[in-house]
Design an enzyme around this catalytic site. Structure first.
Site: not given
Length: 317
Positions: A71, A230-233
């Site tokens: 990262y 966890p929120l997709g996209g």
């Protein structure tokens, strides 16, 4: 995977209430809402702000931080070390890192596979140095079998048993406390169980639930399920939780954001879920740690459960 609810489990080592309640990771009690540190890369021009944000997360009750040497080409690990100090997770914040990729800032993607056993060992050593510790609490092996992102080719196609052999050797040497897996298939986890897996990180959200059988196996084996995206996209072809009409309707009825509802659904969906939402914004950080306060009644859960699941398998590169 949830704790017994004793008063000591309801607060962190610093005496702060645990956001999302208490869960278990590698034999330790942690807050079910942690922090994914990847987004700290966005603050690479303001290191002080990155350090302050991570310290604020701990003030809000976060005691599970997910990071990796790749990262920000080491920047994020350096921030974690400065903000939290060297730690093996035995007291205070449990820092989880991962191996299986290396930075590739000049490549078509910012990462390249690093799957060979000697590369995994080198990555562990790099994480030890950058985090300033002699022992990493948990190391996740980033496989390239499933989910969006990299795929292995050529000499990067490595048998899972060979990878687990080097990681268990490092655990025996005291450099790793526990082993997790990321981007793994159901069969891959079954093969890895004898090695003692403590967590699984796969792409998973309300709108991408193809790994339901894997989630259930983790529950049966007392393995924490730690979904990324966890929120997709995260990629253009991936569905977004916040775009779903049912999610938006529940959010309006509760006076919450769609993102909070999507994260709250994950906490309600299974007790062994631990969340690591990432952000570089202090307001979003606060909103994420409030997700455990979002009450979803039976009607709301039924509406969210009925949202169709689409595949998150979007290979790149």
């Amino acid at each position: 995977m949830t704790s017994s609810g004793t008063s000591s489990a309801r607060v962190t080592a610093a005496g702060v209430p645990r956001p999302g309640g208490a869960g278990r990771l590698a034999g330790r009690t942690v807050s079910r809402i942690g922090y994914g540190a990847m987004q700290l890369e966005r603050l690479h021009t303001d290191r002080a702000a990155a350090v302050a944000l991570l310290r604020r997360a701990v003030e809000l009750g976060v005691d599970h931080v997910d990071t990796a040497q790749f990262y920000g080409h080491g920047f994020v690990n350096e921030v974690v070390r400065e903000a939290l100090g060297p730690s093996d997770g035995s007291d205070g914040v449990v820092v989880v890192t991962k191996v299986g990729a290396d930075p590739d800032p000049d490549g078509p993607l910012p990462l390249r596979p690093a799957q060979r056993p000697e590369e995994l060992r080198a990555s562990v050593e790099d994480n030890l140095r950058s985090l300033g510790t002699e022992r990493l609490a948990v190391v996740n092996l980033r496989r390239l079998d499933t989910g969006p992102g990299l795929r292995a080719e050529g000499d990067q196609v490595v048998d899972l048993d060979d990878q687990l052999a080097v990681l268990t050797a490092l655990r025996d040497e005291g450099k790793i406390g526990a082993i997790g897996l990321s981007s793994v298939t159901l069969e891959g986890l079954r093969r890895a169980l004898p090695a003692g897996v403590v967590c699984v990180q796969n792409a998973y959200s309300l709108v991408s639930r193809s790994d339901e059988d894997l989630l259930r196996l983790c529950a049966a084996e007392d393995i924490a399920w730690v979904p990324y995206f966890p929120l997709g996209g995260a990629f253009p072809a991936m569905p977004k939780v916040a775009d779903e009409p049912a999610v938006r309707a529940v959010a309006r009825s509760l006076g919450r954001t769609p993102a909070q509802v999507g994260l709250a659904w994950l906490l309600h969906h299974a007790p062994h879920v631990l969340l690591i939402p990432g952000t570089a914004d202090a307001a979003h950080l606060a909103a994420n740690t409030e997700v455990g306060e979002v009450a979803l009644d039976g009607a709301a859960l039924a509406s969210l459960d009925a949202v169709p699941s689409r595949s998150a398998d979007v290979p790149l590169g």
